[in-house]
Design a protein around this motif. Structure first.
Motif, PDB file in Angstrom:
ATOM      1  N   UNK A  37      57.558   3.585   8.924  1.00 21.43           N
ATOM      2  CA  UNK A  37      57.755   3.190  10.328  1.00 21.43           C
ATOM      3  C   UNK A  37      59.207   3.372  10.747  1.00 21.43           C
ATOM      4  N   UNK A  38      60.124   2.975   9.873  1.00 20.45           N
ATOM      5  CA  UNK A  38      61.543   3.028  10.239  1.00 20.45           C
ATOM      6  C   UNK A  38      62.037   4.465  10.412  1.00 20.45           C
ATOM      7  N   UNK A  39      61.316   5.437   9.875  1.00 19.62           N
ATOM      8  CA  UNK A  39      61.712   6.848  10.002  1.00 19.62           C
ATOM      9  C   UNK A  39      61.369   7.442  11.368  1.00 19.62           C
ATOM     10  N   UNK A  40      60.474   6.800  12.100  1.00 20.35           N
ATOM     11  CA  UNK A  40      60.079   7.320  13.413  1.00 20.35           C
ATOM     12  C   UNK A  40      61.039   6.796  14.480  1.00 20.35           C
ATOM     13  N   UNK A  41      61.460   7.620  15.432  1.00 15.95           N
ATOM     14  CA  UNK A  41      62.367   7.168  16.502  1.00 15.95           C
ATOM     15  C   UNK A  41      61.595   6.471  17.622  1.00 15.95           C
ATOM     16  N   UNK A  42      60.838   5.442  17.221  1.00 13.81           N
ATOM     17  CA  UNK A  42      59.948   4.744  18.144  1.00 13.81           C
ATOM     18  C   UNK A  42      59.976   3.245  17.853  1.00 13.81           C
ATOM     19  N   UNK A  43      59.567   2.422  18.830  1.00 13.53           N
ATOM     20  CA  UNK A  43      59.366   1.005  18.523  1.00 13.53           C
ATOM     21  C   UNK A  43      58.317   0.874  17.411  1.00 13.53           C
TER      22      UNK A  43
END
Length: 193
Positions: A71-77
């Motif tokens: 999750x932390x790798x995606x540039x999203x909430x």
């Protein structure tokens, strides 16, 4: 009218999910004792922590799970990153990308029953918008230029997100039934009766 002398600090207004994920990634385990520049409300921390746990991003000790590391790798909430990962792992990256793009950009479609009767049959505004993008339908004459430019922004965001996902070997036609079921799996914390 005069403006308030004091503005509510941003840390008191925003969702802390991304911040808590980053702190966990950095090894912080006690979010309440962390030396915040401006300390957020403890209730906000609890709410964000509960959300991250429901997304299976953090464990009971506030450490990142394997899913949290993705999750932390995606540039999203976090919620939207979780959605992208779910659809990406199913080989339905374009469905996830379309959903995230639609949720992040201004709405590009004003649905009126006489112009889009099929929209009412789907019982899901996201489904119709995804089908609209997929089929390349045209906007109604009223506000056509504004809506067209907004739908182009959504399409650009969709393509950017697709590039971040796994390359899909197959393209599956959009299935509203499957889509709604999978969406509820990701957003089960939003399900109500």
């Amino acid at each position: 009218l005069s403006m308030n002398d004091e503005k509510v600090p941003e840390i008191m207004r925003i969702d802390l999910g991304e911040s808590l994920l980053f702190l966990s990634y950095q090894g912080v385990r006690n979010f309440s004792d962390f030396d915040w520049f401006q300390k957020p409300d403890p209730v906000q921390i609890k709410i964000s922590f509960a959300l991250l746990q429901s997304l299976e991003a953090l464990d009971q000790k506030n450490a990142l799970t394997s899913l949290g590391k993705k999750i932390i790798c995606w540039p999203l909430p976090p919620e939207l990153a979780r959605l992208m990962i779910h659809f990406d792992e199913m080989g339905l990256t374009s469905w996830g990308a379309a959903t995230v793009a639609l949720l992040q950009e201004p709405d590009f479609l004003k649905i009126k029953a006489d112009e889009y009767p099929e929209a009412l049959q789907l019982n899901c505004d996201l489904c119709f918008r995804i089908l609209f993008l997929e089929k390349g339908l045209d906007h109604p004459p009223a506000d056509r230029e504004i809506l067209r430019s907004r739908s182009q922004r959504v399409s650009e965001a969709l393509r950017s997100l697709e590039r971040l996902g796994q390359p899909s070997k197959k393209t599956q036609a959009f299935d509203p039934g499957v889509f709604k079921r999978e969406l509820l799996k990701v957003f089960k914390h939003r399900l109500c009766r």
